[in-house]
Scaffold this motif. Structure first.
Motif, PDB file in Angstrom:
ATOM      1  N   MET A 139       0.824  -1.212   0.000  1.00  0.00           N
ATOM      2  CA  MET A 139       0.000   0.000   0.000  1.00  0.00           C
ATOM      3  C   MET A 139       0.859   1.263   0.000  1.00  0.00           C
ATOM      4  O   MET A 139       0.480   2.276  -0.575  1.00  0.00           O
ATOM      5  CB  MET A 139      -0.964  -0.022   1.178  1.00  0.00           C
ATOM      6  CG  MET A 139      -2.003  -1.124   1.018  1.00  0.00           C
ATOM      7  SD  MET A 139      -3.069  -1.297   2.442  1.00  0.00           S
ATOM      8  CE  MET A 139      -4.157   0.096   2.198  1.00  0.00           C
ATOM      9  N   THR A 140       2.029   1.178   0.622  1.00  0.00           N
ATOM     10  CA  THR A 140       2.958   2.316   0.602  1.00  0.00           C
ATOM     11  C   THR A 140       3.544   2.495  -0.792  1.00  0.00           C
ATOM     12  O   THR A 140       3.647   3.611  -1.296  1.00  0.00           O
ATOM     13  CB  THR A 140       4.088   2.098   1.638  1.00  0.00           C
ATOM     14  OG1 THR A 140       3.500   2.000   2.932  1.00  0.00           O
ATOM     15  CG2 THR A 140       5.082   3.240   1.615  1.00  0.00           C
ATOM     16  N   GLN A 141       3.889   1.370  -1.433  1.00  0.00           N
ATOM     17  CA  GLN A 141       4.458   1.416  -2.791  1.00  0.00           C
ATOM     18  C   GLN A 141       3.439   1.888  -3.823  1.00  0.00           C
ATOM     19  O   GLN A 141       3.783   2.625  -4.744  1.00  0.00           O
ATOM     20  CB  GLN A 141       4.954   0.029  -3.208  1.00  0.00           C
ATOM     21  CG  GLN A 141       6.206  -0.430  -2.522  1.00  0.00           C
ATOM     22  CD  GLN A 141       6.561  -1.876  -2.894  1.00  0.00           C
ATOM     23  OE1 GLN A 141       5.979  -2.455  -3.811  1.00  0.00           O
ATOM     24  NE2 GLN A 141       7.496  -2.448  -2.173  1.00  0.00           N
ATOM     25  N   ASP A 142       2.216   1.420  -3.694  1.00  0.00           N
ATOM     26  CA  ASP A 142       1.168   1.711  -4.683  1.00  0.00           C
ATOM     27  C   ASP A 142      -0.082   2.251  -3.988  1.00  0.00           C
ATOM     28  O   ASP A 142      -1.090   1.555  -3.862  1.00  0.00           O
ATOM     29  CB  ASP A 142       0.794   0.439  -5.464  1.00  0.00           C
ATOM     30  CG  ASP A 142       1.929  -0.064  -6.328  1.00  0.00           C
ATOM     31  OD1 ASP A 142       2.503   0.735  -7.063  1.00  0.00           O
ATOM     32  OD2 ASP A 142       2.230  -1.269  -6.249  1.00  0.00           O
ATOM     33  N   PRO A 143      -0.049   3.510  -3.556  1.00  0.00           N
ATOM     34  CA  PRO A 143      -1.201   4.064  -2.827  1.00  0.00           C
ATOM     35  C   PRO A 143      -2.459   4.206  -3.677  1.00  0.00           C
ATOM     36  O   PRO A 143      -3.546   4.372  -3.133  1.00  0.00           O
ATOM     37  CB  PRO A 143      -0.694   5.419  -2.332  1.00  0.00           C
ATOM     38  CG  PRO A 143       0.458   5.766  -3.222  1.00  0.00           C
ATOM     39  CD  PRO A 143       1.056   4.476  -3.681  1.00  0.00           C
ATOM     40  N   ASP A 144      -2.314   4.129  -4.998  1.00  0.00           N
ATOM     41  CA  ASP A 144      -3.474   4.270  -5.881  1.00  0.00           C
ATOM     42  C   ASP A 144      -4.116   2.935  -6.228  1.00  0.00           C
ATOM     43  O   ASP A 144      -4.941   2.860  -7.137  1.00  0.00           O
ATOM     44  CB  ASP A 144      -3.078   4.994  -7.168  1.00  0.00           C
ATOM     45  CG  ASP A 144      -2.666   6.437  -6.907  1.00  0.00           C
ATOM     46  OD1 ASP A 144      -3.165   7.024  -5.923  1.00  0.00           O
ATOM     47  OD2 ASP A 144      -1.844   6.966  -7.666  1.00  0.00           O
TER      48      ASP A 144
END
Length: 194
Positions: free
Chosen positions: A93-98
């Motif tokens: 979720m930190t790497q890909d917040p979208d």
């Protein structure tokens, strides 16, 4: 926002049940992708010293080849150590917040959620999708979206036994996975030539 399901596990070896679960959840939740994520060291099972994590990842790649929307992720294998869902999902979720993530688990895991590492925080992070599995209650007090799928009583344990005893595995695992297992001499098959 992209919708991605994460289906973790040992995949020792992958089988048709994994593919059915991923397909059913993908369609039920309109997911753009389901990532099959072999773990490095499972928190709930003893590690198999006979089969490497790289071999398990290769079997996943072979099992899903050519299936649209199915991908393999080496994230937990590359990270190493015990694979806790909370740690993995937090990092993703930190790497890909979208990306909106859905953690897909089977009935056996639903029954044991109360034992999971940081479960109270995990259920706040992601939607957990549970699928029934023969022989398990699939009940929990945690917020899990439980869906009914066609149940097939197949497990990696059954497959390992079949391979070891030279029994049939036809239709239980994709042919490419069976060929790899025999070529590598996994699960007591010995090297195999067609």
């Amino acid at each position: 926002m992209k919708r991605v399901g994460i289906l973790g596990g040992t995949y020792n070896p992958p089988h048709i049940g994994h593919l059915i679960i991923a397909n059913e959840v993908k369609h039920a939740f309109a997911l753009d992708e389901v990532r099959f994520m072999p773990n490095a060291l499972p928190p709930h099972k003893a590690a198999d010293k006979q089969v490497t994590k790289e071999q398990r990842l290769e079997m996943v790649n072979l099992a899903i080849q050519g299936i649209e929307g199915f991908t393999a992720s080496s994230y937990e294998i590359e990270r190493g150590g015990v694979s806790y869902s909370f740690d993995t999902m937090s990092a993703l979720m930190t790497q890909d917040p979208d990306v909106e993530y859905f953690l897909i688990i089977g009935g056996d895991m639903i029954d044991s959620l109360h034992t999971w590492h940081r479960i109270d925080e995990l259920v706040e992070l992601v939607t957990i999708v549970g699928v029934g599995r023969p022989g398990w209650k699939s009940e929990t007090d945690y917020p899990v979206e439980i869906i009914a799928i066609p149940e097939i009583d197949i497990s990696s344990t059954l497959l390992r036994k079949r391979f070891h005893e030279n029994g049939t595995v036809t239709f239980l695992t994709p042919p490419a996975v069976e060929s790899f297992i025999r070529e590598e001499g996994l699960y007591g098959t010995g090297a195999y030539k067609k």
